[in-house]
Design an enzyme around this catalytic site. Sequence first.
Site, PDB file in Angstrom:
ATOM      1  N   LYS A  85      -8.004   1.516  -3.068  1.00  0.00           N
ATOM      2  CA  LYS A  85      -7.691   1.134  -1.685  1.00  0.00           C
ATOM      3  C   LYS A  85      -7.764   2.356  -0.756  1.00  0.00           C
ATOM      4  O   LYS A  85      -8.341   2.304   0.334  1.00  0.00           O
ATOM      5  CB  LYS A  85      -6.279   0.527  -1.660  1.00  0.00           C
ATOM      6  CG  LYS A  85      -5.593   0.501  -0.322  1.00  0.00           C
ATOM      7  CD  LYS A  85      -5.644  -0.834   0.329  1.00  0.00           C
ATOM      8  CE  LYS A  85      -5.119  -0.766   1.758  1.00  0.00           C
ATOM      9  NZ  LYS A  85      -5.219  -1.973   2.496  1.00  0.00           N
TER      10      LYS A  85
ATOM     11  N   THR B  64       0.870  -1.177   0.000  1.00  0.00           N
ATOM     12  CA  THR B  64       0.000   0.000   0.000  1.00  0.00           C
ATOM     13  C   THR B  64       0.905   1.224   0.000  1.00  0.00           C
ATOM     14  O   THR B  64       1.623   1.460   0.979  1.00  0.00           O
ATOM     15  CB  THR B  64      -0.896   0.019   1.251  1.00  0.00           C
ATOM     16  OG1 THR B  64      -1.635  -1.197   1.305  1.00  0.00           O
ATOM     17  CG2 THR B  64      -1.855   1.189   1.214  1.00  0.00           C
TER      18      THR B  64
ATOM     19  N   LYS C 289      -1.450   5.254   8.496  1.00  0.00           N
ATOM     20  CA  LYS C 289      -0.675   5.244   7.240  1.00  0.00           C
ATOM     21  C   LYS C 289      -1.596   5.472   6.030  1.00  0.00           C
ATOM     22  O   LYS C 289      -1.321   6.305   5.175  1.00  0.00           O
ATOM     23  CB  LYS C 289       0.051   3.893   7.095  1.00  0.00           C
ATOM     24  CG  LYS C 289       0.718   3.728   5.753  1.00  0.00           C
ATOM     25  CD  LYS C 289       1.270   2.335   5.500  1.00  0.00           C
ATOM     26  CE  LYS C 289       1.684   2.229   4.039  1.00  0.00           C
ATOM     27  NZ  LYS C 289       2.272   0.953   3.694  1.00  0.00           N
TER      28      LYS C 289
HETATM   29  P1  NAD Z   1       5.869  -5.969   7.328  1.00  0.00           P
HETATM   30  O1  NAD Z   1       6.702  -4.852   7.850  1.00  0.00           O
HETATM   31  O2  NAD Z   1       5.508  -7.102   8.210  1.00  0.00           O
HETATM   32  O3  NAD Z   1       6.567  -6.587   6.020  1.00  0.00           O
HETATM   33  C1  NAD Z   1       7.338  -5.854   5.100  1.00  0.00           C
HETATM   34  C2  NAD Z   1       8.575  -6.689   4.826  1.00  0.00           C
HETATM   35  O4  NAD Z   1       9.341  -6.070   3.790  1.00  0.00           O
HETATM   36  C3  NAD Z   1       9.513  -6.786   6.044  1.00  0.00           C
HETATM   37  O5  NAD Z   1       9.736  -8.159   6.355  1.00  0.00           O
HETATM   38  C4  NAD Z   1      10.786  -6.080   5.577  1.00  0.00           C
HETATM   39  O6  NAD Z   1      11.955  -6.636   6.137  1.00  0.00           O
HETATM   40  C5  NAD Z   1      10.704  -6.308   4.080  1.00  0.00           C
HETATM   41  N1  NAD Z   1      11.531  -5.408   3.281  1.00  0.00           N
HETATM   42  C6  NAD Z   1      11.663  -4.069   3.362  1.00  0.00           C
HETATM   43  N2  NAD Z   1      12.500  -3.621   2.405  1.00  0.00           N
HETATM   44  C7  NAD Z   1      12.901  -4.720   1.703  1.00  0.00           C
HETATM   45  C8  NAD Z   1      13.754  -4.930   0.588  1.00  0.00           C
HETATM   46  N3  NAD Z   1      14.369  -3.910  -0.027  1.00  0.00           N
HETATM   47  N4  NAD Z   1      13.929  -6.186   0.134  1.00  0.00           N
HETATM   48  C9  NAD Z   1      13.311  -7.225   0.719  1.00  0.00           C
HETATM   49  N5  NAD Z   1      12.476  -7.100   1.788  1.00  0.00           N
HETATM   50  C10 NAD Z   1      12.286  -5.867   2.269  1.00  0.00           C
HETATM   51  O7  NAD Z   1       4.556  -5.266   6.730  1.00  0.00           O
HETATM   52  P2  NAD Z   1       3.190  -6.001   6.341  1.00  0.00           P
HETATM   53  O8  NAD Z   1       2.221  -5.892   7.467  1.00  0.00           O
HETATM   54  O9  NAD Z   1       3.486  -7.328   5.736  1.00  0.00           O
HETATM   55  O10 NAD Z   1       2.656  -4.985   5.225  1.00  0.00           O
HETATM   56  C11 NAD Z   1       3.214  -4.975   3.927  1.00  0.00           C
HETATM   57  C12 NAD Z   1       2.383  -4.011   3.067  1.00  0.00           C
HETATM   58  O11 NAD Z   1       1.037  -4.442   3.036  1.00  0.00           O
HETATM   59  C13 NAD Z   1       2.368  -2.575   3.576  1.00  0.00           C
HETATM   60  O12 NAD Z   1       2.460  -1.700   2.488  1.00  0.00           O
HETATM   61  C14 NAD Z   1       1.043  -2.479   4.300  1.00  0.00           C
HETATM   62  O13 NAD Z   1       0.525  -1.150   4.318  1.00  0.00           O
HETATM   63  C15 NAD Z   1       0.177  -3.392   3.439  1.00  0.00           C
HETATM   64  N6  NAD Z   1      -0.973  -3.973   4.139  1.00  0.00           N
HETATM   65  C16 NAD Z   1      -0.812  -4.524   5.373  1.00  0.00           C
HETATM   66  C17 NAD Z   1      -1.925  -5.077   6.020  1.00  0.00           C
HETATM   67  C18 NAD Z   1      -1.781  -5.715   7.401  1.00  0.00           C
HETATM   68  O14 NAD Z   1      -2.808  -5.996   8.019  1.00  0.00           O
HETATM   69  N7  NAD Z   1      -0.569  -5.958   7.886  1.00  0.00           N
HETATM   70  C19 NAD Z   1      -3.187  -5.043   5.409  1.00  0.00           C
HETATM   71  C20 NAD Z   1      -3.307  -4.513   4.138  1.00  0.00           C
HETATM   72  C21 NAD Z   1      -2.190  -3.971   3.500  1.00  0.00           C
END
Ligand code: NAD
Length: 314
Positions: A182, A107, A257
Amino acid sequence: MTETPSQQLPAVAFLGLGHMGGPMAANLAAAGVQVTGYDIVPEACSAAREQGIEVVETPQEAARSADVVITMFPSGKHVVDAYVGIDGAVGLLAAAPAGTTFLDCSTINISEAQEATELARAAGFTAADAPVSGGVVGATAGTLAFMVGAEPEVFERVRPLLEIMGGRVVHCGGSGMGQAAKICNNMILGVSMVAVSEAFVLAERLGLEHQAMYDVVSNASGQCWALTTNCPVPGPVPTSPANKDFEPGFAGALMAKDLNLATTALDETGAAAPMGRLAAELYNQFVADGQAGKDFSGIITTLRDGGRKSSREE
Ligand code: NAD
């Protein structure tokens, strides 16, 4: 020889194996997709390996044999940086073979999503934005809703993968329109949760029981998801986070966010949304108050406390 469905599925490089990406990648692998994963955090890599994902040492190695590169990162800067490469590292766009499609499921700002797609196109690839709703529960169950911004042929290419990870896949238009859908949805959600919470706080002051208010409003014109699924008071909806001390659910930090992304889109387009902006302010305060990890319906406690404070001050 007849191909099995899994043989027809594109090979995937999955980058970002966090709360969402980990289970999404696991569902692809379980469906027979060839998945090569990578994350910068070792714990995320080990958890993904336990889920049967082949995890490699560098993002370039993951991208090298991919038909589709999926990213699931915290922000747009992470996506753009990974595409182009920073600090001398080779970016994904330089590492991927010809014909690769870049599919970002994070997102992020609409303008950053469009920038990422433009970068991919300029390097000779196709690209799409496909943010999700449904949270970690949906990611694990494979029931996410995907909102996709892509050219029609790119949408058709990624659709089989999205249908494995999701229960609902909507083609919203061209580049950035997945993020637009979204952000608009979550602006409604933030505003409606504040409205429902304010109504419960007013009902409390008036001496109206939670259950009585719920019984009326859930069958009247105030009915909405924030009331009937994620009810911010305990009791009327036993499965809502309010019954478990606001254990998320959908964390306040993520709502803040998404509302900040909406505010950026409001600034960029000049659209008026006083309620959306106020919801962003309230959720930023919620986070500043140390509630980032609580479900976003916990905003009712801020509103309730704010009310008490002002009555004491009178
Ligand atoms: P998270 O922080 O758990 O996961 C993100 C991952 O990306 C981390 O493990 C981090 O180490 C990795 N990362 C960052 N930079 C990187 C790179 N250059 N190479 C490889 N890995 C890298 O976050 P999340 O909760 O999984 O959310 C991910 C996305 O999904 C976000 O944009 C969030 O807004 C969206 N989202 C999350 C939810 C939720 O409920 N958690 C719901 C809908 C949307």
